[in-house]
Motif scaffolding. Structure first.
Motif, short mmCIF file in Angstrom:
data_model
loop_
_atom_site.label_atom_id
_atom_site.label_comp_id
_atom_site.label_asym_id
_atom_site.label_seq_id
_atom_site.Cartn_x
_atom_site.Cartn_y
_atom_site.Cartn_z
N ILE A 87 11.64 11.48 2.70
CA ILE A 87 11.03 10.99 3.93
C ILE A 87 11.73 9.75 4.45
N PHE A 88 12.00 8.80 3.56
CA PHE A 88 12.55 7.52 4.00
C PHE A 88 14.04 7.57 4.30
N GLU A 89 14.76 8.55 3.78
CA GLU A 89 16.16 8.65 4.14
C GLU A 89 16.34 9.15 5.57
N ARG A 90 15.27 9.67 6.18
CA ARG A 90 15.29 10.12 7.56
C ARG A 90 14.62 9.12 8.49
N THR A 91 14.30 7.94 7.96
CA THR A 91 13.58 6.92 8.71
C THR A 91 14.52 5.78 9.08
N VAL A 92 14.40 5.27 10.31
CA VAL A 92 15.29 4.21 10.79
C VAL A 92 14.55 2.90 11.06
N GLY A 93 13.26 2.86 10.85
CA GLY A 93 12.50 1.65 11.10
C GLY A 93 11.18 1.69 10.36
N TYR A 94 10.38 0.68 10.56
CA TYR A 94 9.09 0.62 9.89
C TYR A 94 8.08 -0.09 10.76
N SER A 95 6.82 0.11 10.45
CA SER A 95 5.72 -0.57 11.13
C SER A 95 4.77 -1.11 10.08
N ARG A 96 3.82 -1.93 10.51
CA ARG A 96 2.89 -2.52 9.56
C ARG A 96 2.09 -1.44 8.83
N ARG A 97 1.61 -0.45 9.57
CA ARG A 97 0.79 0.56 8.90
C ARG A 97 1.61 1.43 7.96
N LEU A 98 2.90 1.62 8.25
CA LEU A 98 3.74 2.36 7.32
C LEU A 98 3.89 1.59 6.01
N VAL A 99 4.12 0.28 6.10
CA VAL A 99 4.25 -0.54 4.90
C VAL A 99 2.93 -0.56 4.13
N SER A 100 1.80 -0.65 4.84
CA SER A 100 0.49 -0.65 4.17
C SER A 100 0.27 0.64 3.41
N LEU A 101 0.59 1.78 4.03
CA LEU A 101 0.44 3.06 3.35
C LEU A 101 1.40 3.17 2.17
N ASN A 102 2.56 2.55 2.28
CA ASN A 102 3.51 2.58 1.18
C ASN A 102 2.94 1.83 -0.03
N PHE A 103 2.22 0.74 0.23
CA PHE A 103 1.60 0.01 -0.87
C PHE A 103 0.48 0.83 -1.51
N VAL A 104 -0.24 1.61 -0.71
CA VAL A 104 -1.26 2.50 -1.28
C VAL A 104 -0.58 3.54 -2.18
N TRP A 105 0.54 4.10 -1.71
CA TRP A 105 1.30 5.06 -2.50
C TRP A 105 1.74 4.43 -3.82
N LEU A 106 2.25 3.19 -3.75
CA LEU A 106 2.71 2.50 -4.95
C LEU A 106 1.54 2.17 -5.88
N ALA A 107 0.38 1.88 -5.31
CA ALA A 107 -0.78 1.56 -6.15
C ALA A 107 -1.12 2.73 -7.06
N GLY A 108 -1.05 3.94 -6.51
CA GLY A 108 -1.30 5.12 -7.35
C GLY A 108 -0.26 5.27 -8.44
N ILE A 109 1.00 5.00 -8.11
CA ILE A 109 2.08 5.10 -9.09
C ILE A 109 1.89 4.07 -10.20
N VAL A 110 1.58 2.83 -9.80
CA VAL A 110 1.44 1.74 -10.77
C VAL A 110 0.24 1.96 -11.69
N PHE A 111 -0.85 2.51 -11.14
CA PHE A 111 -2.08 2.69 -11.91
C PHE A 111 -1.99 3.86 -12.88
N LEU A 112 -1.06 4.79 -12.64
CA LEU A 112 -1.02 6.03 -13.42
C LEU A 112 -0.87 5.83 -14.92
N PRO A 113 -0.10 4.84 -15.41
CA PRO A 113 -0.02 4.68 -16.86
C PRO A 113 -1.37 4.44 -17.54
N LEU A 114 -2.34 3.82 -16.84
CA LEU A 114 -3.65 3.58 -17.44
C LEU A 114 -4.40 4.87 -17.73
N PRO A 115 -4.61 5.76 -16.74
CA PRO A 115 -5.28 7.02 -17.09
C PRO A 115 -4.46 7.88 -18.04
N THR A 116 -3.13 7.67 -18.08
CA THR A 116 -2.32 8.39 -19.06
C THR A 116 -2.72 7.98 -20.47
#
Length: 217
Positions: A87-116
């Protein structure tokens, strides 16, 4: 005039300063994913250190569920990163809501070791651990799909990507539907537990098929 707080004007958003900002977002995301995917194996390392030098086959037999969960987590996170990268290799810019959603995406990634870790320690009748595990991944899957929507609607696609035919949304959201189905099965079927996770493997070929169709292969 666009609001700088949410979405910069097109000439600034696609300029050199914004390109550097987008690179920082992508590089930060890659670093977080690399750390998270490494942490998944650490509980197994701790178990191996506590095992006391017994036969390797016995250790593998006793901990096969944890090994399978760690392997599946690795595969799923790798697939998450692949989707994010595409997705991001086809992206040429960013907005505040895109960055906010990216942090939500990262939150899931970061939290995953705990339920593992909780999967390693839970009993076969415990539905909470697999439900939390799947719900965590579901958060990241929904977040990356919403990022894709924001990129398209905010005009952040590259000219080449914007000219390509869009992927059918039914195919785009199919892996997320599988994740939701796995969550429902884990919550409602007694004793199923971590076995519901293997339904998630079907999301990988779906992603490959969708990518090939999008490229016109």
């Amino acid at each position: 005039m666009a609001d700088d707080g949410d979405r910069a004007p097109r000439d600034r958003r696609h300029g050199p300063t914004t390109e550097r900002g987008l690179d920082r977002v992508v590089n930060f995301s890659d670093a977080v994913v690399a750390i998270a995917i490494t942490l998944i194996i650490l509980p197994l390392v701790d178990l191996a250190q506590e095992y006391g030098g017994g036969p390797v086959a016995a250790f593998l037999a006793e901990n096969w569920t944890g090994l399978a969960a760690a392997a599946l987590s690795f595969v799923v996170i790798a697939n998450f990163w692949r989707d994010h990268h595409r997705i991001f290799e086809r992206t040429v810019g960013y907005s505040r809501r895109l960055v906010s959603l990216n942090f939500v995406w990262l939150a899931g990634i970061v939290f995953l070791p705990l339920p593992t870790v909780l999967l390693f320690d839970s009993s076969g009748d415990d539905r909470g651990a697999p439900m939390l595990y799947i719900a965590t991944m579901l958060v990241s899957m929904v977040a990356v799909r919403l990022q894709q929507l924001v990129i398209q609607r905010d005009g952040l696609l590259s000219e080449e990507a914007a000219a390509m035919p869009p992927r059918p949304w039914a195919l785009v959201w199919a892996p997320t539907g599988l994740m939701l189905l796995a969550f429902i099965l884990a919550a409602t079927v007694p004793g199923l537990g971590t076995q519901a996770l293997f339904l998630l493997l079907l999301s990988i070929p779906l992603g490959w098929v969708g990518g090939r169709k999008h490229r016109g292969d």
